[in-house]
Design a protein around this motif. Structure first.
Motif, PDB file in Angstrom:
ATOM      1  N   CYS A 177      10.878   5.552   4.366  1.00  0.00           N
ATOM      2  CA  CYS A 177      11.111   6.523   3.290  1.00  0.00           C
ATOM      3  C   CYS A 177      12.144   7.567   3.705  1.00  0.00           C
ATOM      4  CB  CYS A 177       9.804   7.225   2.931  1.00  0.00           C
ATOM      5  SG  CYS A 177       8.659   6.238   1.973  1.00  0.00           S
ATOM      6  N   TYR A 178      12.008   8.064   4.926  1.00  0.00           N
ATOM      7  CA  TYR A 178      12.925   9.103   5.403  1.00  0.00           C
ATOM      8  C   TYR A 178      14.316   8.561   5.684  1.00  0.00           C
ATOM      9  CZ  TYR A 178       9.657  13.019   5.813  1.00  0.00           C
ATOM     10  OH  TYR A 178       8.804  14.057   5.528  1.00  0.00           O
ATOM     11  N   GLN A 179      14.400   7.312   6.111  1.00  0.00           N
ATOM     12  CA  GLN A 179      15.698   6.740   6.439  1.00  0.00           C
ATOM     13  C   GLN A 179      16.538   6.457   5.197  1.00  0.00           C
ATOM     14  OE1 GLN A 179      14.568   3.397   8.973  1.00  0.00           O
ATOM     15  NE2 GLN A 179      15.219   4.524  10.798  1.00  0.00           N
ATOM     16  N   ALA A 180      15.886   6.116   4.096  1.00  0.00           N
ATOM     17  CA  ALA A 180      16.624   5.806   2.869  1.00  0.00           C
ATOM     18  C   ALA A 180      15.852   6.318   1.662  1.00  0.00           C
ATOM     19  CB  ALA A 180      16.861   4.297   2.762  1.00  0.00           C
ATOM     20  N   PRO A 181      15.769   7.650   1.489  1.00  0.00           N
ATOM     21  CA  PRO A 181      14.945   8.210   0.401  1.00  0.00           C
ATOM     22  C   PRO A 181      15.392   7.775  -0.984  1.00  0.00           C
ATOM     23  CG  PRO A 181      16.287   9.916   1.471  1.00  0.00           C
ATOM     24  CD  PRO A 181      16.377   8.707   2.325  1.00  0.00           C
ATOM     25  N   GLU A 182      16.716   7.632  -1.198  1.00  0.00           N
ATOM     26  CA  GLU A 182      17.195   7.253  -2.534  1.00  0.00           C
ATOM     27  C   GLU A 182      16.699   5.862  -2.945  1.00  0.00           C
ATOM     28  OE1 GLU A 182      19.088   8.369  -0.119  1.00  0.00           O
ATOM     29  OE2 GLU A 182      19.711  10.349  -0.824  1.00  0.00           O
ATOM     30  N   GLU A 183      16.552   4.991  -1.988  1.00  0.00           N
ATOM     31  CA  GLU A 183      16.092   3.632  -2.298  1.00  0.00           C
ATOM     32  C   GLU A 183      14.648   3.607  -2.780  1.00  0.00           C
ATOM     33  OE1 GLU A 183      16.733   0.807   0.782  1.00  0.00           O
ATOM     34  OE2 GLU A 183      18.824   1.423   1.140  1.00  0.00           O
ATOM     35  N   TRP A 184      13.871   4.614  -2.354  1.00  0.00           N
ATOM     36  CA  TRP A 184      12.444   4.614  -2.702  1.00  0.00           C
ATOM     37  C   TRP A 184      12.123   5.566  -3.851  1.00  0.00           C
ATOM     38  CZ3 TRP A 184       9.493   0.944  -0.626  1.00  0.00           C
ATOM     39  CH2 TRP A 184       9.966   0.324   0.525  1.00  0.00           C
TER      40      TRP A 184
ATOM     41  N   LEU B 237      11.926  12.423  -5.132  1.00  0.00           N
ATOM     42  CA  LEU B 237      12.841  13.196  -4.311  1.00  0.00           C
ATOM     43  C   LEU B 237      12.646  14.686  -4.590  1.00  0.00           C
ATOM     44  CD1 LEU B 237      16.165  11.138  -4.544  1.00  0.00           C
ATOM     45  CD2 LEU B 237      14.281  10.922  -2.922  1.00  0.00           C
ATOM     46  N   THR B 238      12.692  15.504  -3.544  1.00  0.00           N
ATOM     47  CA  THR B 238      12.501  16.955  -3.686  1.00  0.00           C
ATOM     48  C   THR B 238      13.576  17.706  -2.888  1.00  0.00           C
ATOM     49  OG1 THR B 238      10.941  16.870  -1.827  1.00  0.00           O
ATOM     50  CG2 THR B 238      10.014  16.782  -4.061  1.00  0.00           C
ATOM     51  N   PRO B 239      14.829  17.582  -3.293  1.00  0.00           N
ATOM     52  CA  PRO B 239      15.914  18.210  -2.519  1.00  0.00           C
ATOM     53  C   PRO B 239      15.832  19.732  -2.493  1.00  0.00           C
ATOM     54  CG  PRO B 239      16.705  17.391  -4.636  1.00  0.00           C
ATOM     55  CD  PRO B 239      15.319  16.862  -4.480  1.00  0.00           C
ATOM     56  N   GLN B 240      15.109  20.317  -3.452  1.00  0.00           N
ATOM     57  CA  GLN B 240      14.994  21.773  -3.488  1.00  0.00           C
ATOM     58  C   GLN B 240      13.948  22.291  -2.517  1.00  0.00           C
ATOM     59  OE1 GLN B 240      13.776  19.658  -5.652  1.00  0.00           O
ATOM     60  NE2 GLN B 240      11.629  20.211  -5.945  1.00  0.00           N
ATOM     61  N   ALA B 241      13.117  21.415  -1.945  1.00  0.00           N
ATOM     62  CA  ALA B 241      12.039  21.829  -1.043  1.00  0.00           C
ATOM     63  C   ALA B 241      12.442  21.591   0.415  1.00  0.00           C
ATOM     64  CB  ALA B 241      10.772  21.045  -1.386  1.00  0.00           C
ATOM     65  N   LYS B 242      11.551  21.964   1.351  1.00  0.00           N
ATOM     66  CA  LYS B 242      11.816  21.754   2.775  1.00  0.00           C
ATOM     67  C   LYS B 242      11.900  20.278   3.109  1.00  0.00           C
ATOM     68  CE  LYS B 242       9.760  26.016   4.563  1.00  0.00           C
ATOM     69  NZ  LYS B 242       8.715  26.592   5.449  1.00  0.00           N
ATOM     70  N   GLN B 243      11.049  19.486   2.471  1.00  0.00           N
ATOM     71  CA  GLN B 243      11.038  18.044   2.716  1.00  0.00           C
ATOM     72  C   GLN B 243      11.883  17.341   1.651  1.00  0.00           C
ATOM     73  OE1 GLN B 243       8.359  19.798   1.814  1.00  0.00           O
ATOM     74  NE2 GLN B 243       7.874  18.987  -0.218  1.00  0.00           N
ATOM     75  N   PRO B 244      12.591  16.247   2.006  1.00  0.00           N
ATOM     76  CA  PRO B 244      13.476  15.588   1.050  1.00  0.00           C
ATOM     77  C   PRO B 244      12.757  14.762   0.003  1.00  0.00           C
ATOM     78  CG  PRO B 244      13.477  14.374   3.108  1.00  0.00           C
ATOM     79  CD  PRO B 244      12.659  15.617   3.350  1.00  0.00           C
ATOM     80  N   LEU B 245      11.456  14.462   0.233  1.00  0.00           N
ATOM     81  CA  LEU B 245      10.714  13.642  -0.723  1.00  0.00           C
ATOM     82  C   LEU B 245       9.230  13.894  -0.539  1.00  0.00           C
ATOM     83  CD1 LEU B 245      10.675   9.946   0.616  1.00  0.00           C
ATOM     84  CD2 LEU B 245      11.198  11.913   2.006  1.00  0.00           C
ATOM     85  N   GLU B 246       8.445  13.464  -1.524  1.00  0.00           N
ATOM     86  CA  GLU B 246       6.996  13.559  -1.441  1.00  0.00           C
ATOM     87  C   GLU B 246       6.382  12.422  -2.232  1.00  0.00           C
ATOM     88  OE1 GLU B 246       6.288  17.451  -3.030  1.00  0.00           O
ATOM     89  OE2 GLU B 246       6.280  16.763  -5.123  1.00  0.00           O
ATOM     90  N   LEU B 247       5.112  12.204  -2.000  1.00  0.00           N
ATOM     91  CA  LEU B 247       4.390  11.117  -2.665  1.00  0.00           C
ATOM     92  C   LEU B 247       3.335  11.713  -3.591  1.00  0.00           C
ATOM     93  CD1 LEU B 247       3.572   8.106  -2.991  1.00  0.00           C
ATOM     94  CD2 LEU B 247       2.183   8.352  -0.933  1.00  0.00           C
ATOM     95  N   THR B 248       3.442  11.417  -4.864  1.00  0.00           N
ATOM     96  CA  THR B 248       2.418  11.837  -5.824  1.00  0.00           C
ATOM     97  C   THR B 248       1.329  10.778  -5.866  1.00  0.00           C
ATOM     98  OG1 THR B 248       4.070  13.000  -7.164  1.00  0.00           O
ATOM     99  CG2 THR B 248       1.965  12.473  -8.208  1.00  0.00           C
ATOM    100  N   ALA B 249       0.126  11.165  -5.452  1.00  0.00           N
ATOM    101  CA  ALA B 249      -0.956  10.193  -5.267  1.00  0.00           C
ATOM    102  C   ALA B 249      -1.630   9.832  -6.584  1.00  0.00           C
ATOM    103  CB  ALA B 249      -1.981  10.734  -4.288  1.00  0.00           C
ATOM    104  N   GLU B 250      -1.890   8.537  -6.748  1.00  0.00           N
ATOM    105  CA  GLU B 250      -2.656   8.038  -7.894  1.00  0.00           C
ATOM    106  C   GLU B 250      -4.015   7.508  -7.447  1.00  0.00           C
ATOM    107  OE1 GLU B 250      -0.007   5.150  -9.502  1.00  0.00           O
ATOM    108  OE2 GLU B 250       1.359   6.659 -10.355  1.00  0.00           O
ATOM    109  N   GLN B 251      -4.065   7.063  -6.176  1.00  0.00           N
ATOM    110  CA  GLN B 251      -5.336   6.566  -5.645  1.00  0.00           C
ATOM    111  C   GLN B 251      -5.367   6.828  -4.137  1.00  0.00           C
ATOM    112  OE1 GLN B 251      -6.492   2.544  -6.672  1.00  0.00           O
ATOM    113  NE2 GLN B 251      -7.831   2.373  -4.883  1.00  0.00           N
ATOM    114  N   ILE B 252      -6.537   7.252  -3.632  1.00  0.00           N
ATOM    115  CA  ILE B 252      -6.741   7.465  -2.210  1.00  0.00           C
ATOM    116  C   ILE B 252      -8.024   6.778  -1.780  1.00  0.00           C
ATOM    117  CG2 ILE B 252      -7.165   9.166  -0.375  1.00  0.00           C
ATOM    118  CD1 ILE B 252      -5.481  11.152  -1.883  1.00  0.00           C
TER     119      ILE B 252
END
Length: 459
Positions: free
Chosen positions: A6-13, A78-93
């Motif tokens: 995910c971190y290596q290619a955020p746009e792809e994911w 993708l979250t370019p405005q935040a500290k991290q470049p991306l995040e995962l919105t969970a639907e199931q844990i």
């Protein structure tokens, strides 16, 4: 999928549904949202998992504790405005392994001393996650360097009958019943009853054995565990540590120093290129200025200075040292650091030490007072590598061994290397943990060993 991908290619994911598995490193919960920092071991940085109150996973996420193992299904944003470049919105844990209430690693900074009580858990913290990933990467870069330069990797023995350093600080290996040790008539130990029939010890160095392979394979190295029964409870000493020891035939001391310098330059370059996140962490949290210092060494040509020249320099500022300097002493860390940090202001080799303070196998120089050896000194820690040209002349080697009151018969096989097609050769030893300390900025050898073995400590 792996978090590293995910971190290596955020746009792809971006906007894709994914499934990850990992461990919760941190959690923050409010009335409407839960944030979980999840690390799966593939990348230094964790992935932020966001669980909104409207998600079916919200109730599960709200009760999860640090250290729990989970599986998460959701969508990458993708979250370019935040500290991290991306995040995962969970639907199931799904909870794969819940965590006990007495888990000692909580959401706060713990001291190194505290974490040493939990060697089986401390790699879960940011600091030790980075340290042991760095340790792995340095080891790979070293093997890679030697392979690319046509070296043969030799596995030297762990159990040995010889003391390569002549210091006598060795762990004994025996199968004898210590409650009923068999004795000779003079009350000495009857080693004929022992497993090997002679005294045996854990090795302090693979150098002597790897030298024999240099006489057949020209360029060889060994990389393995070594042991010292030294009752020294300092930040630099451990009872079990690893050594890299290359050996090259048809070579003098200058060739050995060239090899060591090339190796350090290469390893620094590759590790800093491959672990930017970890190195940035060390620079920010462990040793400010670390990256600048390492880059300076990486880009520098190593200065070469003789021990005698160094003594002349040090004697002029003797009042600033705890241990006064005079010709013939073994230099201390404060002396080494003064030379590399104040005089040279960069990496250096200190060569040609007095023969009395060096090992028996080092080649005697023409002055009959010094030997062809070199210590690599770098800013920040002082000595990093010890090197020498080996004594290839049988008669001189025997003379040096007798001067140091060694039993020649115990090393006859080593002397034979000079009799049977011997040639000029040399090598060096790099304490692997010293290298990890140097590149991480960590100040204690206990904190770069996965399971440190020191005086009175065996976990």
């Amino acid at each position: 999928m792996e978090i590293k991908a995910c971190y290596q290619a955020p746009e792809e994911w971006a906007e894709r549904e994914v499934e990850i598995t990992g461990w919760i490193r941190q959690s923050r919960a409010s009335k409407n949202v839960v944030f979980l920092m999840v690390n799966d071991g593939t990348f230094f940085k964790p992935l932020q998992v966001v669980v909104d109150k409207s998600s079916p996973a919200f109730e599960t996420a709200s009760r999860l504790s640090n250290g729990s193992a989970i599986r998460v299904e959701g969508v990458i944003h993708l979250t370019p405005q935040a500290k991290q470049p991306l995040e995962l919105t969970a639907e199931q844990i799904d909870v794969l392994g819940d965590n006990a209430a007495d888990y000692p690693l909580q959401n706060k900074r713990q001291t190194m001393e505290f974490l040493r009580n939990y060697p089986h858990l401390r790699s879960r913290t940011n600091t030790f996650n980075a340290v042991f990933r760095l340790r792995s990467e340095i080891a790979f870069a070293l093997h890679e360097f030697f392979h690319e330069n046509n070296f043969v990797y030799v596995h030297t023995p762990i159990i040995t009958s010889s003391d390569a350093e002549g210091a006598g600080e060795m762990f004994q290996v025996t199968t004898l019943d210590l409650d009923a040790v068999p004795q000779n008539e003079d009350h000495s130990v009857n080693y004929k009853e022992d497993f090997f029939g002679v005294p045996a010890h854990l090795t302090v160095s693979g150098q002597l054995e790897v030298e024999s392979f240099a006489m057949s394979h020209r360029k060889v190295y060994t990389f393995g565990p070594t042991f010292r029964a030294e009752h020294s409870n300092t930040t630099r000493h451990a009872a079990e540590f690893w050594m890299i020891e290359p050996e090259i035939a048809f070579a003098d001391l200058n060739d050995v120093m060239d090899l060591a310098e090339d190796m350090i330059h290469t390893v620094l370059e590759r590790v800093m290129e491959r672990l930017p996140e970890e190195m940035a962490f060390f620079d920010q949290w462990i040793d400010k200025g670390l990256i600048e210092r390492l880059n300076h060494v990486r880009e520098s040509k190593f200065v070469r200075m003789t021990y005698t020249e160094a003594i002349d320099i040090l004697e002029k500022v003797n009042d600033r040292f705890e241990a006064p300097v005079s010709w013939g002493i073994d230099l201390q860390s404060e002396h080494e650091r003064y030379l590399t940090e104040e005089v040279v202001k960069g990496p250096m080799f200190l060569t040609d030490y007095p023969k009395e303070i060096k090992a028996f196998y080092m080649r005697l120089n023409d002055d009959q007072k010094t030997v062809a050896c070199a210590d690599m000194l770098v800013p920040g820690i002082g000595e990093l590598i010890g090197a020498s040209q080996r004594e290839e002349r049988e008669d001189v080697l025997l003379k040096l061994m007798r001067e140091k009151q060694m039993t020649v018969e115990d090393y006859q096989w080593y002397v034979d290397l000079r009799r049977f097609g011997g040639c000029a050769h040399g090598g060096f030893g790099l304490g692997f943990e010293r290298m990890v300390m140097y590149m991480s900025g960590m100040g204690n050898i206990r904190d770069v060993l996965p399971y440190p073995r020191t005086v009175r400590t065996l976990r």
